[in-house]
Design a protein around this motif. Structure first.
Motif, short mmCIF file in Angstrom:
data_model
loop_
_atom_site.label_atom_id
_atom_site.label_comp_id
_atom_site.label_asym_id
_atom_site.label_seq_id
_atom_site.Cartn_x
_atom_site.Cartn_y
_atom_site.Cartn_z
N ARG A 99 0.83 -1.21 0.00
CA ARG A 99 0.00 0.00 0.00
C ARG A 99 0.87 1.27 0.00
O ARG A 99 0.65 2.19 -0.78
CB ARG A 99 -0.90 0.02 1.24
CG ARG A 99 -1.64 1.33 1.42
CD ARG A 99 -2.48 1.36 2.69
NE ARG A 99 -1.70 1.49 3.92
CZ ARG A 99 -1.25 2.64 4.43
NH1 ARG A 99 -1.47 3.78 3.79
NH2 ARG A 99 -0.58 2.66 5.56
N LEU A 100 1.87 1.29 0.87
CA LEU A 100 2.71 2.49 0.99
C LEU A 100 3.48 2.77 -0.28
O LEU A 100 3.65 3.92 -0.69
CB LEU A 100 3.68 2.33 2.17
CG LEU A 100 3.03 2.43 3.55
CD1 LEU A 100 3.98 1.94 4.63
CD2 LEU A 100 2.61 3.88 3.84
N LYS A 101 3.94 1.71 -0.93
CA LYS A 101 4.71 1.88 -2.17
C LYS A 101 3.83 2.44 -3.29
O LYS A 101 4.29 3.22 -4.12
CB LYS A 101 5.38 0.56 -2.58
CG LYS A 101 6.64 0.29 -1.76
CD LYS A 101 7.23 -1.07 -2.03
CE LYS A 101 8.28 -1.46 -0.99
NZ LYS A 101 9.51 -0.67 -1.07
N ILE A 102 2.58 2.03 -3.30
CA ILE A 102 1.65 2.60 -4.28
C ILE A 102 1.29 4.03 -3.89
O ILE A 102 1.29 4.94 -4.72
CB ILE A 102 0.37 1.72 -4.37
CG1 ILE A 102 0.70 0.34 -4.92
CG2 ILE A 102 -0.68 2.39 -5.25
CD1 ILE A 102 -0.45 -0.67 -4.86
N ALA A 103 1.02 4.24 -2.60
CA ALA A 103 0.53 5.56 -2.15
C ALA A 103 1.57 6.65 -2.37
O ALA A 103 1.23 7.77 -2.77
CB ALA A 103 0.14 5.49 -0.68
N VAL A 104 2.83 6.34 -2.10
CA VAL A 104 3.86 7.38 -2.18
C VAL A 104 3.99 7.91 -3.60
O VAL A 104 4.30 9.08 -3.82
CB VAL A 104 5.21 6.86 -1.60
CG1 VAL A 104 5.96 6.02 -2.59
CG2 VAL A 104 6.05 8.02 -1.10
N VAL A 105 3.71 7.07 -4.59
CA VAL A 105 3.74 7.52 -5.98
C VAL A 105 2.41 8.22 -6.33
O VAL A 105 2.40 9.30 -6.92
CB VAL A 105 4.00 6.35 -6.94
CG1 VAL A 105 3.99 6.83 -8.39
CG2 VAL A 105 5.31 5.65 -6.60
N TYR A 165 -7.96 1.95 -6.70
CA TYR A 165 -8.13 3.36 -7.06
C TYR A 165 -6.76 4.05 -7.16
O TYR A 165 -6.48 4.75 -8.14
CB TYR A 165 -9.01 4.03 -6.00
CG TYR A 165 -8.97 5.53 -6.03
CD1 TYR A 165 -9.72 6.25 -6.95
CD2 TYR A 165 -8.17 6.24 -5.13
CE1 TYR A 165 -9.68 7.64 -6.98
CE2 TYR A 165 -8.13 7.63 -5.15
CZ TYR A 165 -8.87 8.32 -6.08
OH TYR A 165 -8.82 9.68 -6.11
N LEU A 166 -5.91 3.83 -6.17
CA LEU A 166 -4.59 4.48 -6.17
C LEU A 166 -3.75 3.98 -7.36
O LEU A 166 -3.05 4.76 -8.01
CB LEU A 166 -3.82 4.17 -4.88
CG LEU A 166 -4.30 4.77 -3.57
CD1 LEU A 166 -3.39 4.33 -2.43
CD2 LEU A 166 -4.34 6.30 -3.64
#
Lengths: 203, 203
Positions: A99-105, A165-166
């Motif tokens: 999740r964090l790797k997707i969110a940061v981008v 969604y992200l």
């Protein structure tokens, strides 16, 4: 029975694993949805100024993974011993890393920087995590850990719409074992009841 | 007694909380330090291709926070009930969030982007986390949770040199309660013995 409240925005995202777990366990909770307008005034009253926040008997706690683990102990979705809990914790943290790797981008404000990072995310990071997690789900018969339903499955199934969604794609479309993980959670009748009656939101 | 191995690079960083905990608990472990040259060949043998990795009786597990929690159960550094464990988990995850927020800027490869992000990191993010965490440590008498030594303190004290390196500052210099957290861990005689005898590395 403890009195539970879930404080979050009017979205599924990181609040939904908590709502799924409480619904599954037949633990009544107040589903408090904070509007973006009200948030600045309420922010200082939340631990670490963060949402989601779980309130248990009047005491507020942040960190959704920790809160999921806590609720799970009460409703037989945790491990039976320390080693089993380690297996669940490890895969839940791996889902959270994903999740964090997707969110940061996804949340990168600079368009040019974002374009560049999206290449690595879509060509390397997402395929790597999906393959590894799908392998884990296959080895565990459609679950993420211990070959049975645990709170790690609820965490994944709870955030999958938000992740899709992200990432701007259906992450489970070509990963049938991960799809089974989601189906094994949302197929639980109490979770299905929650889904049928929850406020409609896109993410 | 389980057979433990800690696989990591020749640095403290994310491996040191595990080494601190095992030392404190008098649990013998093999301290396997992998060189950067050997890493590409060994990488596929590690869960999620990641380090640190804890091996317990021949079984390898990734995710250092989950592994810290597991070891802590065995050596009385966990909570006495689910609610106490939630308090520990929450602050440990908060320390980990702090680490990630520093790391994502520190490891930014584009100099121009990094410069911009360093402004927010140094002016907003770091002061916010330090103030909140120092408040928590003051309320808990020099510990991060439950007013006593727990594995959350070990996680913070274990990674502090690495955090200082990434942030290019002494993060506890003006936060005496956080300094006490570190001192309360490294002041334990078994941890002190480990520190005196461990390989010398800067981070």
């Amino acid at each position: 029975m403890p009195e539970y409240k879930v404080f979050y925005f009017n979205v599924k995202a990181l609040g939904e694993p908590l709502r799924f777990l409480l619904s599954y366990g037949n633990l009544p909770f107040e589903d408090v949805r904070i509007s973006r307008n009200d948030w600045p005034a309420l922010k200082p009253s939340m631990p670490m100024n963060q949402l989601p926040c779980l309130e248990v008997n009047g005491k507020k706690v942040n960190q959704s993974l920790a809160c999921c683990r806590f609720i799970a102990k009460d409703i037989k979705l945790a491990g039976n011993d320390d080693w089993e809990n380690l297996q669940i914790d490890t895969v839940a943290d791996t889902v959270n890393d994903f999740r964090l790797k997707i969110a940061v981008v996804s949340y990168e404000p600079d368009d040019e920087v974002k374009e560049k990072k999206l290449v690595t995310l879509n060509n390397e990071v997402i395929p790597f995590y999906l393959e590894k997690l799908d392998d884990i789900a296959r080895e565990n018969g459609g679950y993420l850990s211990l070959g049975r339903l645990t709170w790690a499955d609820f965490y994944f199934a709870g955030i999958i719409d938000y992740l899709n969604y992200l990432a701007k794609q259906d992450l489970t479309a070509n990963h049938e074992n991960l799809r089974k993980v989601v189906d094994n959670v949302i197929g639980q009748s109490a979770v299905q009841d929650w889904i049928n009656n929850r406020p409609h939101t896109d993410i």
